[in-house]
Design an enzyme around this catalytic site. Structure first.
Site, PDB file in Angstrom:
ATOM      1  N   GLU A 211      -0.735  -2.586   5.068  1.00 38.88           N
ATOM      2  CA  GLU A 211       0.190  -2.531   6.211  1.00 38.88           C
ATOM      3  C   GLU A 211       0.001  -1.235   6.971  1.00 38.88           C
ATOM      4  OE1 GLU A 211       3.163  -1.537   8.800  1.00 38.88           O
ATOM      5  OE2 GLU A 211       3.018  -0.444   6.910  1.00 38.88           O
ATOM      6  N   GLU A 212      -0.237  -0.156   6.245  1.00 40.99           N
ATOM      7  CA  GLU A 212      -0.340   1.166   6.888  1.00 40.99           C
ATOM      8  C   GLU A 212      -1.547   1.265   7.817  1.00 40.99           C
ATOM      9  OE1 GLU A 212       1.979   3.178   6.882  1.00 40.99           O
ATOM     10  OE2 GLU A 212       3.165   2.864   5.059  1.00 40.99           O
TER      11      GLU A 212
ATOM     12  N   ASP B 204       0.798  -1.233   0.000  1.00 39.12           N
ATOM     13  CA  ASP B 204       0.000   0.000   0.000  1.00 39.12           C
ATOM     14  C   ASP B 204       0.830   1.282   0.000  1.00 39.12           C
ATOM     15  OD1 ASP B 204       0.641  -1.034   2.552  1.00 39.12           O
ATOM     16  OD2 ASP B 204      -1.010  -0.010   3.553  1.00 39.12           O
TER      17      ASP B 204
HETATM   18 ZN    ZN Z   1       4.614   3.319   6.548  1.00 41.33          ZN
HETATM   19 ZN    ZN Z   2       6.140   0.752   5.544  1.00 38.88          ZN
END
Ligand code: ZN
Ligand code: ZN
Length: 437
Positions: A163-164, A96
């Protein structure tokens, strides 16, 4: 001299692929990988929307002969190559981008704009460098496929969404990553780093990144005229007391030998000079390594907020409301110490002692820890690969100028250096773990 060098170059070209060193094979892939990077960089996608990026990873893995499954845990990609008996090695890249408008001014800068799920119009940028992660993932897949004769085991390549948001790894696991696909003995990944020069590798045995919790506190009061405070219960004064008292959690309650952060990053209340509002809102980030310290902090925040509310004379139905979802968080990342040291030794042999350095843990977060968190038999390691262009790093050392951090609109890594280093490092690690001995 010239004739001699030409002779060596001709000899190198004449050598079959298998006789090339891993470094030479990476070098040969770089022009194509740099093109893929440029494409990914120009087309970043926000968390849970990584459809195009996932498609690129999936198509490449299919072409290389992996069994590919898409839409695992949202937009996740799982590419499996079964290549005889041996251990299962998971290699992960996150996909992402971030709601950041790129300001590097570079020719290949992202021009993408979207309206987020929350309705905010924003630019989108790979400001965390996940484009270098995906490109290296493709590099590793290519090299592992090309060197199939030299390893035995099962390679599980994971393209992870979101992931963010701290959610992608959990969603892939909940969607059967370890039941529908081979469960790994080893999990490895890297993250680009904005604090050291391009191509340098950093590793941290043990806790490497922190538990990250987001906490909201709504402080209620009784509003009124600013000239008549005796008719009100001022939520700004109460929220200020809470902010002050929260500072004692880390300084007075957590052991000085444990790491912890409680930061109040947002404090909103009121609209005008002479009005006491009836509400104040606080937003906190709370960081720790161990579960015990995490619980201590979250319990302490709830206790302080309630206790200060009582001290301010608020009735039960007006006490501060603390909101935290204890399941929705980024858990700390723990690098299996012995395994991490073994891999670091391997990398030092390959890249030289000076290029591979042990570094202290950071209080940033990464959901890679989820892949081994609930099963300690899975050995895992995430390492850093420096991305700061050499000349910029040298200039900063000289005059002390600040370098852009990850998530900065100015973050412009030396992508070829990151990609070539990470591709070679991850491939060497996977080959070592599944080596034929
Ligand atoms: Zn990040
Ligand atoms: Zn990252």
């Amino acid at each position: 001299m010239r004739i001699l060098w030409t002779g060596i170059a001709a000899l190198a070209l004449a050598m079959p692929a298998a006789a090339q060193t891993l470094g030479e094979q990476v070098k040969a892939e770089m022009p194509s990988l740099v093109d893929i990077y440029a494409d990914l960089h120009a087309h970043p996608e926000l968390s849970f929307h990584e459809v195009r990026s996932a498609g690129i990873l999936a198509a490449e893995a299919k072409r290389l002969g992996f069994e590919v499954t898409e839409k695992v845990g949202g937009t996740g990609v799982v590419a499996v190559m079964k290549n005889g008996p041996g251990p299962v090695v998971l290699v992960r890249a996150d996909m992402d981008g971030l709601p950041v408008t790129e300001q590097t001014g570079l020719p290949g800068a992202s021009k993408v704009r979207v309206t987020t799920d929350e309705g905010v119009d924003t630019g989108v940028m790979h400001a965390c460098g996940h484009d270098t992660h995906m490109t290296s993932w493709i590099g590793v897949a290519r090299l592992m496929a090309a060197n199939r004769a030299n390893w035995s085991g099962t390679l599980v390549m994971v393209g992870q969404p979101a992931e963010e948001r701290g959610a992608g790894a959990r969603m892939m696991l909940e969607d059967g990553l370890y039941t529908r696909f081979p469960k790994p003995d080893y999990a490895i990944a890297f993250h680009d780093a904005a604090q050291f020069p391009a191509g340098k590798i950093g590793y941290t045995p043990g806790y490497a990144l922190a538990n990250v919790d987001s906490v909201d506190i709504t402080v209620k009061g009784v509003g009124g005229h600013g000239a008549y405070p005796q008719t009100t219960r001022d939520p700004i004064v109460l929220a200020s007391r809470i902010v002050g008292a929260l500072q004692t959690l880390v300084s007075r309650e957590v052991s000085p030998l444990d790491s912890a952060v409680v930061t109040v990053g947002s404090f909103h209340a009121g609209a005008k000079h002479n009005i006491i509002p009836d509400e104040a809102k606080l937003q906190l980030t709370v960081r720790s390594y161990t579960d015990a310290v995490r619980d201590q902090l979250l319990d302490g925040i709830a206790r302080i907020a309630k206790g200060e509310g009582i001290a301010a004379g608020l009735p039960d139905n007006k006490l501060p409301v603390v909101t935290v979802d204890r399941d929705e968080y980024t858990p700390s990342t723990y690098n299996t110490p012995e395994f991490t040291e073994e891999m670091a030794t391997l990398l030092k042999t390959r890249f030289g002692e000076a290029r591979v350095v042990k570094m202290p843990p950071v209080m940033g977060g990464e959901d890679f820890g989820r892949f081994s968190r609930d099963d300690k038999s899975i050995k895992s390691m995430i390492f850093w690969v420096g991305g700061v262009p050499a000349d910029e790093y040298a200039a900063a050392q000289k005059d002390g100028r600040a370098l852009p951090s990850l998530h900065s609109p100015f973050w412009a890594p030396d992508a070829p250096a990151v990609i070539s280093t990470a591709t070679e490092a991850l491939t060497a690690m996977a080959m070592e773990l599944m080596g034929k001995g």
